[in-house]
Write a protein that holds these residues in place. Structure first.
Motif, PDB file in Angstrom:
ATOM      1  N   ARG A  53       0.980  -1.279   0.046  1.00  0.00           N
ATOM      2  CA  ARG A  53      -0.005   0.026  -0.068  1.00  0.00           C
ATOM      3  C   ARG A  53       0.841   1.191   0.127  1.00  0.00           C
ATOM      4  N   SER A  54       1.618   1.354  -0.945  1.00  0.00           N
ATOM      5  CA  SER A  54       2.474   2.630  -1.147  1.00  0.00           C
ATOM      6  C   SER A  54       2.676   3.114  -2.487  1.00  0.00           C
ATOM      7  N   GLY A  55       1.964   4.436  -2.552  1.00  0.00           N
ATOM      8  CA  GLY A  55       2.239   5.406  -3.722  1.00  0.00           C
ATOM      9  C   GLY A  55       2.399   6.432  -3.531  1.00  0.00           C
ATOM     10  N   PHE A  56       2.440   7.550  -4.683  1.00  0.00           N
ATOM     11  CA  PHE A  56       2.909   9.128  -4.421  1.00  0.00           C
ATOM     12  C   PHE A  56       1.783   9.807  -5.222  1.00  0.00           C
ATOM     13  N   ILE A  57       1.858  11.201  -4.834  1.00  0.00           N
ATOM     14  CA  ILE A  57       1.179  12.054  -5.726  1.00  0.00           C
ATOM     15  C   ILE A  57       2.160  13.154  -6.123  1.00  0.00           C
ATOM     16  N   ALA A  58       2.111  13.803  -7.234  1.00  0.00           N
ATOM     17  CA  ALA A  58       3.062  14.584  -7.523  1.00  0.00           C
ATOM     18  C   ALA A  58       2.603  15.823  -8.398  1.00  0.00           C
ATOM     19  N   GLY A  59       3.052  17.066  -8.147  1.00  0.00           N
ATOM     20  CA  GLY A  59       2.591  18.184  -9.031  1.00  0.00           C
ATOM     21  C   GLY A  59       2.477  19.356  -8.583  1.00  0.00           C
ATOM     22  N   ASP A  60       1.641  20.166  -8.984  1.00  0.00           N
ATOM     23  CA  ASP A  60       1.203  21.631  -8.425  1.00  0.00           C
ATOM     24  C   ASP A  60       1.275  21.725  -7.265  1.00  0.00           C
ATOM     25  N   THR A  61       2.008  22.703  -6.741  1.00  0.00           N
ATOM     26  CA  THR A  61       2.502  22.976  -5.156  1.00  0.00           C
ATOM     27  C   THR A  61       1.088  23.312  -4.519  1.00  0.00           C
ATOM     28  N   GLN A  62       0.407  24.008  -4.991  1.00  0.00           N
ATOM     29  CA  GLN A  62      -0.942  24.537  -4.414  1.00  0.00           C
ATOM     30  C   GLN A  62      -1.914  23.397  -4.144  1.00  0.00           C
ATOM     31  N   LEU A  63      -2.005  22.592  -5.237  1.00  0.00           N
ATOM     32  CA  LEU A  63      -2.890  21.311  -5.106  1.00  0.00           C
ATOM     33  C   LEU A  63      -2.329  20.164  -3.972  1.00  0.00           C
ATOM     34  N   ILE A  64      -1.020  20.215  -4.052  1.00  0.00           N
ATOM     35  CA  ILE A  64      -0.470  19.338  -3.340  1.00  0.00           C
ATOM     36  C   ILE A  64      -0.645  19.764  -1.678  1.00  0.00           C
ATOM     37  N   ALA A  65      -0.549  20.922  -1.588  1.00  0.00           N
ATOM     38  CA  ALA A  65      -0.710  21.589  -0.221  1.00  0.00           C
ATOM     39  C   ALA A  65      -2.393  21.265   0.395  1.00  0.00           C
ATOM     40  N   ARG A  66      -3.370  21.466  -0.338  1.00  0.00           N
ATOM     41  CA  ARG A  66      -4.623  21.383  -0.443  1.00  0.00           C
ATOM     42  C   ARG A  66      -4.934  19.834  -0.005  1.00  0.00           C
ATOM     43  N   PHE A  67      -4.237  18.998  -0.974  1.00  0.00           N
ATOM     44  CA  PHE A  67      -4.508  17.699  -0.635  1.00  0.00           C
ATOM     45  C   PHE A  67      -3.829  17.087   0.561  1.00  0.00           C
ATOM     46  N   ALA A  68      -2.822  17.644   0.873  1.00  0.00           N
ATOM     47  CA  ALA A  68      -1.953  17.145   2.115  1.00  0.00           C
ATOM     48  C   ALA A  68      -2.861  17.560   3.320  1.00  0.00           C
ATOM     49  N   LYS A  69      -3.425  18.561   3.341  1.00  0.00           N
ATOM     50  CA  LYS A  69      -4.255  19.025   4.242  1.00  0.00           C
ATOM     51  C   LYS A  69      -5.590  18.318   4.607  1.00  0.00           C
ATOM     52  N   LEU A  70      -6.174  17.893   3.351  1.00  0.00           N
ATOM     53  CA  LEU A  70      -7.094  16.837   3.476  1.00  0.00           C
ATOM     54  C   LEU A  70      -6.785  15.593   4.117  1.00  0.00           C
ATOM     55  N   ARG A  71      -5.500  15.062   3.576  1.00  0.00           N
ATOM     56  CA  ARG A  71      -5.073  13.660   4.082  1.00  0.00           C
ATOM     57  C   ARG A  71      -4.553  13.766   5.663  1.00  0.00           C
ATOM     58  N   SER A  72      -4.277  15.054   5.986  1.00  0.00           N
ATOM     59  CA  SER A  72      -3.930  15.094   7.496  1.00  0.00           C
ATOM     60  C   SER A  72      -5.289  14.839   8.448  1.00  0.00           C
ATOM     61  N   TYR A  73      -6.484  15.116   7.878  1.00  0.00           N
ATOM     62  CA  TYR A  73      -7.531  14.628   8.349  1.00  0.00           C
ATOM     63  C   TYR A  73      -8.217  13.316   8.272  1.00  0.00           C
ATOM     64  N   THR A  74      -7.833  12.768   7.068  1.00  0.00           N
ATOM     65  CA  THR A  74      -8.299  11.399   6.755  1.00  0.00           C
ATOM     66  C   THR A  74      -7.232  10.570   7.400  1.00  0.00           C
ATOM     67  N   GLY A  75      -5.944  11.266   7.754  1.00  0.00           N
ATOM     68  CA  GLY A  75      -4.925  10.197   8.398  1.00  0.00           C
ATOM     69  C   GLY A  75      -4.382   8.690   8.200  1.00  0.00           C
ATOM     70  N   SER A  76      -4.686   8.628   7.039  1.00  0.00           N
ATOM     71  CA  SER A  76      -4.073   7.357   6.572  1.00  0.00           C
ATOM     72  C   SER A  76      -2.748   7.541   6.097  1.00  0.00           C
ATOM     73  N   ALA A  77      -1.819   6.809   6.412  1.00  0.00           N
ATOM     74  CA  ALA A  77      -0.169   6.979   6.512  1.00  0.00           C
ATOM     75  C   ALA A  77       0.240   5.542   6.231  1.00  0.00           C
ATOM     76  N   THR A  78       1.314   5.423   5.462  1.00  0.00           N
ATOM     77  CA  THR A  78       1.684   3.928   5.383  1.00  0.00           C
ATOM     78  C   THR A  78       2.538   3.850   6.715  1.00  0.00           C
ATOM     79  N   PRO A  79       2.654   2.632   7.180  1.00  0.00           N
ATOM     80  CA  PRO A  79       3.694   2.383   8.318  1.00  0.00           C
ATOM     81  C   PRO A  79       5.074   2.731   7.863  1.00  0.00           C
ATOM     82  N   LEU A  80       5.846   3.310   9.103  1.00  0.00           N
ATOM     83  CA  LEU A  80       7.177   3.762   8.825  1.00  0.00           C
ATOM     84  C   LEU A  80       8.394   2.605   8.163  1.00  0.00           C
ATOM     85  N   PRO A  81       8.115   1.314   8.578  1.00  0.00           N
ATOM     86  CA  PRO A  81       9.020   0.443   7.799  1.00  0.00           C
ATOM     87  C   PRO A  81       8.723   0.171   6.533  1.00  0.00           C
ATOM     88  N   LEU A  82       7.395   0.303   6.246  1.00  0.00           N
ATOM     89  CA  LEU A  82       6.995   0.262   4.765  1.00  0.00           C
ATOM     90  C   LEU A  82       7.505   1.402   3.855  1.00  0.00           C
TER      91      LEU A  82
END
Ligand SMILES: Cc1ncc(COP(=O)(O)O)c(C=O)c1O
Length: 399
Positions: free
Chosen positions: A260-289
């Protein structure tokens, strides 16, 4: 109704649920071992560095992982993007985010990019999210639950399986929030070329919409590495990747779907907006992975080995099948069979083979036509011998 969920209720069952229901009462041929070509799940050996890296970082399971991804992983992704696409620069802090696989990111992105209130006029108009048809079904679920109106772009032999940009009316472009593009495509195997991406970028500028490019099959190809949206941005002078987000994953490239590991890359503003949303949804890949993921983006040897296996599988499949040719990208065979659902049931019963009816990956167009209905999708994920055996069995299906 107080507790109604009309957006969710309007979605049909997920394709694999439908497949399970279709095959539930079908008796397989007991003389044949089962071949499962239904799910696009790579089943190749684990790359060697996986266990080593896991052992070295196993204590990370006792810590919460950062949802943006550790810097080492974002740096490895940025370095890969620069190598693969010749990017002059991409900032791992502001232009790269990690995801728990692209499936969740492709879904959540709609909730970051759609403003469902923008077009609230009379008569009621929702923003459009454009997508290929057939498509990876997450796009549909994401658009609908985010309050948008899906707009289907038929991918047929007549369009060369491309979502035809020239067929989209002007008033649709004006109401478009964003476009999903999938290259190489699941399930049709179509690949966007530079000219296609350039045209889409021009349309996005003209009509003020975003582009989400799902490139998770980018490393599974025959001869030429497929073009990437970020590379075409750079060639077109869009050095900030403005309006664009690209998603990619280790699931196909490194045959690590369980990470379960992927990425999103591109437009800084969209990345910032998406990062904010993801900070609420809280899904993060475990550290060792995340550490294993950093190692995987930094190594091409295992990717080349796996690509070689897919090439052989596709070649042997189509030789044995006797019709069609290996696709330029992805590991699917998208086969015309006249009635995909009937074919899939017969293939299970007569040949103990699971394939996915094309209609489970597509939607009815406005005129009631379903461009996937006459197809099946077979995923060639079990190596060359099984691919050839699969082709021989599919050839013998009678329905
Ligand atoms: C077109 C496409 N996009 C995205 C995904 C999601 O992959 P993952 O969530 O494993 O990164 C898949 C998986 O099958 C896919 O086929």
């Amino acid at each position: 109704m107080k507790h109604a969920q009309p957006r969710l209720d309007s979605l049909g069952a997920y394709p694999f649920e439908r497949l399970k229901a279709l095959l539930a009462d079908v008796q397989v041929n007991p003389d044949l071992a089962h071949i499962d070509a239904g799910a696009g799940e790579p089943r190749l050996p684990l790359p060697g560095f996986v266990r080593e890296t896991l052992d070295a970082h196993i204590s990370g399971f006792s810590r919460y992982p950062p949802s943006r991804g550790i810097l080492a992983l974002r740096e490895a992704i940025a370095a890969w993007l620069m190598r693969r696409y010749g990017l002059v620069s991409i900032n791992p802090d502001t232009q790269v985010l990690t995801a728990n696989g692209t499936r969740e990111a492709l879904f959540t992105v709609a909730h970051a990019l759609v403003n469902p209130d923008f077009f609230h006029r009379k008569p009621f108009e929702k923003p459009f999210v454009l997508m290929p048809n057939p498509m990876y079904q997450i796009y549909l679920g994401a658009a609908v639950t985010a309050g948008a109106q899906p707009y289907f772009m038929p991918c047929t032999p007549e369009t060369g399986y491309a979502p035809d940009l020239n067929a989209v009316p002007q008033d649709v472009w004006q109401r478009t929030a964003f476009v999903y593009v999938c290259s190489p495509s699941n399930p049709t195997c179509w690949v966007a070329d530079t000219a296609y991406y350039k045209q889409l970028l021009t349309l996005a500028d003209t009509h003020d919409f975003y582009i989400v490019a799902d490139e998770c099959y980018s490393e599974i190809y025959q001869d030429m590495p497929p073009a990437g949206l970020l590379e075409v941005c750079q060639q077109s002078g869009n050095k900030d990747f403005s309006r664009c987000l690209v998603m990619n994953s280790l699931s196909k490239r490194s045959a690590l779907p369980g990470m379960r590991s992927g990425f999103i890359a591109g437009d800084t503003q969209l990345i910032a907006r998406f990062a904010k949303l993801r900070s609420y949804t809280g899904s993060a890949t475990p550290l060792p992975l995340q550490h294993i993921a950093a190692a995987a983006w930094s190594d091409e040897t295992h990717v080349e080995q796996q690509r070689h296996i897919y090439r052989q599988s596709l070649r042997m499949f189509f030789e044995a099948y006797g019709e069609g040719e290996p696709p330029v990208g992805s590991f699917f065979a998208w086969l015309p069979v006249s009635d995909g659902e009937a074919f899939a049931a017969a293939a299970f019963e007569q040949q103990t083979v699971t394939v996915l009816p094309g209609s489970y990956l597509s939607a009815d167009d406005a005129d009631g036509c379903n461009p996937g209905a006459g197809y099946i999708r077979a995923a060639l994920v079990d190596g060359p011998e099984k691919a050839a055996e699969l082709a021989r069995r599919l050839k013998n299906v009678r329905f």
